[in-house]
Design a protein around this motif. Sequence first.
Motif, PDB file in Angstrom:
ATOM      1  N   LEU A  23      11.469   2.618  -2.139  1.00  0.00           N
ATOM      2  CA  LEU A  23      11.889   2.262  -3.492  1.00  0.00           C
ATOM      3  C   LEU A  23      10.837   2.556  -4.552  1.00  0.00           C
ATOM      4  CD1 LEU A  23      13.616  -1.124  -2.583  1.00  0.00           C
ATOM      5  CD2 LEU A  23      14.743   1.052  -3.114  1.00  0.00           C
ATOM      6  N   GLY A  24       9.708   3.157  -4.127  1.00  0.00           N
ATOM      7  CA  GLY A  24       8.698   3.545  -5.108  1.00  0.00           C
ATOM      8  C   GLY A  24       7.567   2.560  -5.253  1.00  0.00           C
ATOM      9  N   GLY A  25       7.232   1.842  -4.187  1.00  0.00           N
ATOM     10  CA  GLY A  25       6.144   0.869  -4.241  1.00  0.00           C
ATOM     11  C   GLY A  25       4.768   1.509  -4.273  1.00  0.00           C
ATOM     12  N   ASP A  26       3.750   0.673  -4.443  1.00  0.00           N
ATOM     13  CA  ASP A  26       2.360   1.101  -4.536  1.00  0.00           C
ATOM     14  C   ASP A  26       1.847   1.484  -3.152  1.00  0.00           C
ATOM     15  OD1 ASP A  26      -0.348   1.451  -4.929  1.00  0.00           O
ATOM     16  OD2 ASP A  26      -0.662  -0.456  -5.967  1.00  0.00           O
ATOM     17  N   MET A  27       1.539   2.756  -2.955  1.00  0.00           N
ATOM     18  CA  MET A  27       1.122   3.240  -1.642  1.00  0.00           C
ATOM     19  C   MET A  27      -0.356   3.011  -1.353  1.00  0.00           C
ATOM     20  SD  MET A  27       3.232   6.763  -0.992  1.00  0.00           S
ATOM     21  CE  MET A  27       4.985   6.874  -1.324  1.00  0.00           C
ATOM     22  N   THR A  28      -1.050   2.309  -2.247  1.00  0.00           N
ATOM     23  CA  THR A  28      -2.481   2.057  -2.033  1.00  0.00           C
ATOM     24  C   THR A  28      -2.760   0.635  -1.578  1.00  0.00           C
ATOM     25  OG1 THR A  28      -2.909   1.370  -4.339  1.00  0.00           O
ATOM     26  CG2 THR A  28      -3.014   3.740  -3.846  1.00  0.00           C
ATOM     27  N   THR A  29      -1.728  -0.118  -1.284  1.00  0.00           N
ATOM     28  CA  THR A  29      -1.940  -1.528  -0.955  1.00  0.00           C
ATOM     29  C   THR A  29      -0.873  -2.030   0.009  1.00  0.00           C
ATOM     30  OG1 THR A  29      -2.315  -3.722  -1.947  1.00  0.00           O
ATOM     31  CG2 THR A  29      -0.549  -2.386  -2.893  1.00  0.00           C
ATOM     32  N   GLY A  30      -1.036  -3.279   0.456  1.00  0.00           N
ATOM     33  CA  GLY A  30      -0.017  -3.972   1.237  1.00  0.00           C
ATOM     34  C   GLY A  30       0.351  -3.262   2.522  1.00  0.00           C
ATOM     35  N   SER A  31       1.646  -3.182   2.806  1.00  0.00           N
ATOM     36  CA  SER A  31       2.124  -2.636   4.073  1.00  0.00           C
ATOM     37  C   SER A  31       1.804  -1.150   4.221  1.00  0.00           C
ATOM     38  CB  SER A  31       3.638  -2.861   4.208  1.00  0.00           C
ATOM     39  OG  SER A  31       4.346  -2.250   3.144  1.00  0.00           O
ATOM     40  N   TYR A  32       1.618  -0.447   3.104  1.00  0.00           N
ATOM     41  CA  TYR A  32       1.253   0.972   3.211  1.00  0.00           C
ATOM     42  C   TYR A  32      -0.110   1.142   3.870  1.00  0.00           C
ATOM     43  CZ  TYR A  32       5.194   2.504   0.377  1.00  0.00           C
ATOM     44  OH  TYR A  32       6.464   2.782  -0.075  1.00  0.00           O
ATOM     45  N   ILE A  33      -0.981   0.161   3.701  1.00  0.00           N
ATOM     46  CA  ILE A  33      -2.295   0.185   4.342  1.00  0.00           C
ATOM     47  C   ILE A  33      -2.242  -0.512   5.689  1.00  0.00           C
ATOM     48  CG2 ILE A  33      -4.711  -0.431   4.097  1.00  0.00           C
ATOM     49  CD1 ILE A  33      -3.639   1.703   2.106  1.00  0.00           C
ATOM     50  N   GLU A  34      -1.602  -1.685   5.729  1.00  0.00           N
ATOM     51  CA  GLU A  34      -1.507  -2.460   6.971  1.00  0.00           C
ATOM     52  C   GLU A  34      -0.836  -1.652   8.081  1.00  0.00           C
ATOM     53  OE1 GLU A  34       0.665  -6.570   8.573  1.00  0.00           O
ATOM     54  OE2 GLU A  34       0.715  -6.050   6.432  1.00  0.00           O
ATOM     55  N   HIS A  35       0.187  -0.881   7.714  1.00  0.00           N
ATOM     56  CA  HIS A  35       0.946  -0.116   8.707  1.00  0.00           C
ATOM     57  C   HIS A  35       0.814   1.390   8.474  1.00  0.00           C
ATOM     58  CE1 HIS A  35       2.662  -3.676  10.523  1.00  0.00           C
ATOM     59  NE2 HIS A  35       3.035  -4.115   9.330  1.00  0.00           N
ATOM     60  N   ALA A  36      -0.361   1.797   8.065  1.00  0.00           N
ATOM     61  CA  ALA A  36      -0.594   3.215   7.763  1.00  0.00           C
ATOM     62  C   ALA A  36      -0.376   4.108   8.974  1.00  0.00           C
ATOM     63  CB  ALA A  36      -2.001   3.411   7.209  1.00  0.00           C
ATOM     64  N   GLN A  37      -0.586   3.573  10.171  1.00  0.00           N
ATOM     65  CA  GLN A  37      -0.415   4.346  11.397  1.00  0.00           C
ATOM     66  C   GLN A  37       0.704   3.774  12.265  1.00  0.00           C
ATOM     67  OE1 GLN A  37      -1.976   7.205  11.893  1.00  0.00           O
ATOM     68  NE2 GLN A  37      -2.994   6.903   9.910  1.00  0.00           N
ATOM     69  N   ALA A  38       1.731   3.267  11.645  1.00  0.00           N
ATOM     70  CA  ALA A  38       2.832   2.660  12.393  1.00  0.00           C
ATOM     71  C   ALA A  38       3.583   3.708  13.209  1.00  0.00           C
ATOM     72  CB  ALA A  38       3.800   1.974  11.429  1.00  0.00           C
ATOM     73  N   PRO A  39       4.130   3.300  14.349  1.00  0.00           N
ATOM     74  CA  PRO A  39       5.019   4.216  15.086  1.00  0.00           C
ATOM     75  C   PRO A  39       6.231   4.573  14.226  1.00  0.00           C
ATOM     76  CG  PRO A  39       4.464   2.270  16.399  1.00  0.00           C
ATOM     77  CD  PRO A  39       3.993   1.990  15.019  1.00  0.00           C
ATOM     78  N   MET A  40       6.704   5.799  14.339  1.00  0.00           N
ATOM     79  CA  MET A  40       7.917   6.297  13.693  1.00  0.00           C
ATOM     80  C   MET A  40       7.713   6.761  12.255  1.00  0.00           C
ATOM     81  SD  MET A  40      10.253   6.120  16.073  1.00  0.00           S
ATOM     82  CE  MET A  40      11.841   6.183  15.241  1.00  0.00           C
ATOM     83  N   LEU A  41       6.796   6.135  11.507  1.00  0.00           N
ATOM     84  CA  LEU A  41       6.537   6.568  10.133  1.00  0.00           C
ATOM     85  C   LEU A  41       5.143   6.125   9.732  1.00  0.00           C
ATOM     86  CD1 LEU A  41       7.797   7.880   7.541  1.00  0.00           C
ATOM     87  CD2 LEU A  41       8.300   5.529   6.784  1.00  0.00           C
ATOM     88  N   THR A  42       4.329   7.064   9.251  1.00  0.00           N
ATOM     89  CA  THR A  42       2.973   6.752   8.820  1.00  0.00           C
ATOM     90  C   THR A  42       2.870   6.852   7.296  1.00  0.00           C
ATOM     91  OG1 THR A  42       2.188   9.047   8.896  1.00  0.00           O
ATOM     92  CG2 THR A  42       2.088   7.756  10.962  1.00  0.00           C
ATOM     93  N   ARG A  43       1.778   6.325   6.768  1.00  0.00           N
ATOM     94  CA  ARG A  43       1.546   6.431   5.327  1.00  0.00           C
ATOM     95  C   ARG A  43       1.421   7.889   4.898  1.00  0.00           C
ATOM     96  NH1 ARG A  43      -3.045   6.794   2.012  1.00  0.00           N
ATOM     97  NH2 ARG A  43      -2.761   5.878  -0.077  1.00  0.00           N
ATOM     98  N   ASP A  44       0.735   8.708   5.690  1.00  0.00           N
ATOM     99  CA  ASP A  44       0.595  10.123   5.340  1.00  0.00           C
ATOM    100  C   ASP A  44       1.957  10.808   5.252  1.00  0.00           C
ATOM    101  OD1 ASP A  44      -2.138   9.952   5.152  1.00  0.00           O
ATOM    102  OD2 ASP A  44      -2.536  10.856   7.113  1.00  0.00           O
ATOM    103  N   GLU A  45       2.877  10.436   6.130  1.00  0.00           N
ATOM    104  CA  GLU A  45       4.220  11.007   6.061  1.00  0.00           C
ATOM    105  C   GLU A  45       4.946  10.531   4.813  1.00  0.00           C
ATOM    106  OE1 GLU A  45       5.030  11.613  10.841  1.00  0.00           O
ATOM    107  OE2 GLU A  45       5.432   9.669   9.906  1.00  0.00           O
ATOM    108  N   CYS A  46       4.750   9.263   4.440  1.00  0.00           N
ATOM    109  CA  CYS A  46       5.325   8.767   3.184  1.00  0.00           C
ATOM    110  C   CYS A  46       4.817   9.585   1.997  1.00  0.00           C
ATOM    111  CB  CYS A  46       4.982   7.294   2.983  1.00  0.00           C
ATOM    112  SG  CYS A  46       5.737   6.156   4.157  1.00  0.00           S
ATOM    113  N   LEU A  47       3.513   9.853   1.972  1.00  0.00           N
ATOM    114  CA  LEU A  47       2.926  10.640   0.891  1.00  0.00           C
ATOM    115  C   LEU A  47       3.497  12.054   0.870  1.00  0.00           C
ATOM    116  CD1 LEU A  47      -0.774   9.450   1.226  1.00  0.00           C
ATOM    117  CD2 LEU A  47       0.734   9.051  -0.742  1.00  0.00           C
ATOM    118  N   TYR A  48       3.679  12.640   2.040  1.00  0.00           N
ATOM    119  CA  TYR A  48       4.253  13.984   2.126  1.00  0.00           C
ATOM    120  C   TYR A  48       5.647  14.012   1.500  1.00  0.00           C
ATOM    121  CZ  TYR A  48       6.752  17.888   4.324  1.00  0.00           C
ATOM    122  OH  TYR A  48       7.534  18.988   4.549  1.00  0.00           O
TER     123      TYR A  48
END
Length: 307
Positions: A179-204
Amino acid sequence: MDYEKQIDAETWDFIRKTGESYADGAVALSIDEQRDNYDAMCRDFHVARPAIVQTEDLSANGVPVRHYWAGDPTRTVMYFHGGGFVVGGLDSHDDICAEICAQTGYRVIAVDYRLAPEHKHPASFEDAWTASQWAFERFSSGLVLVGDSAGGNLAASVAHHARGQQTSVLGQVLIYPVLGGDMTTGSYIEHAQAPMLTRDECLYYHQIRSAGPPPQNDPTYAPLQDSDFTDLPPTLVVSADCDPLRDDSRDYRDQLQAAGGQVQLINEPGLVHGYLRARHSVGRARNSFERISVTIEALGQNIWPFD
């Protein structure tokens, strides 16, 4: 993050099966390879449509759609598929749409919106809006907007845009939406390497979707960028706890609540992005899909099931 404790054995089996056809780092492949791999993965999980469901492929004023129905439906569900705005189509979520149709008794219109990078924003939103208007005019019934991941973004964007228009939206159900949240904080950092979807993939996916810098203050691109959250339809937001996108759902819930809207957030513990495909193999996913279907049916009848 110790996912071994949070994620149960059934879900790990789902993650491993997904990786057999859509491995980590798939975004490094060419666009055609990404789509081929994603389609192959979806076929691996596909189940037969319920026998009562009929389908036809149509054009919604130029936008390809698939119409699902069983009997004589009284409401219309618009379904927008996930896939980062880059992959997916009418076949990737075919069985999900068929099961929603069978379980709710409503017709379902799945939308084959244009994909990036060939078609930049606002192409996907324009197709979502065009198809929604077409469905409302053709079937003369209120719409329940539903989408997962990128499709959750489109469902919410249509809901925001529909205010003051002739299209009647009865509710929206957003499933692990971006939905367009802040990718520098919260779950984007906590789950940056989550299975199935990573923060880097979100950025891509975020970067490939737009021509030039991502838009600002544009709710058709990111609903959380809206300055007005009033007069939105009753809303269920469902997040997966082990997902970098998790806090987008929380933040959207908070905005609707602050504006006096009717909204419920369900954060599914131990589940990961894309878990709808696990609804036949993972108990937690099966239960979540049941909650989603029950809510879609209730919203179509102007019932709020969370009081």
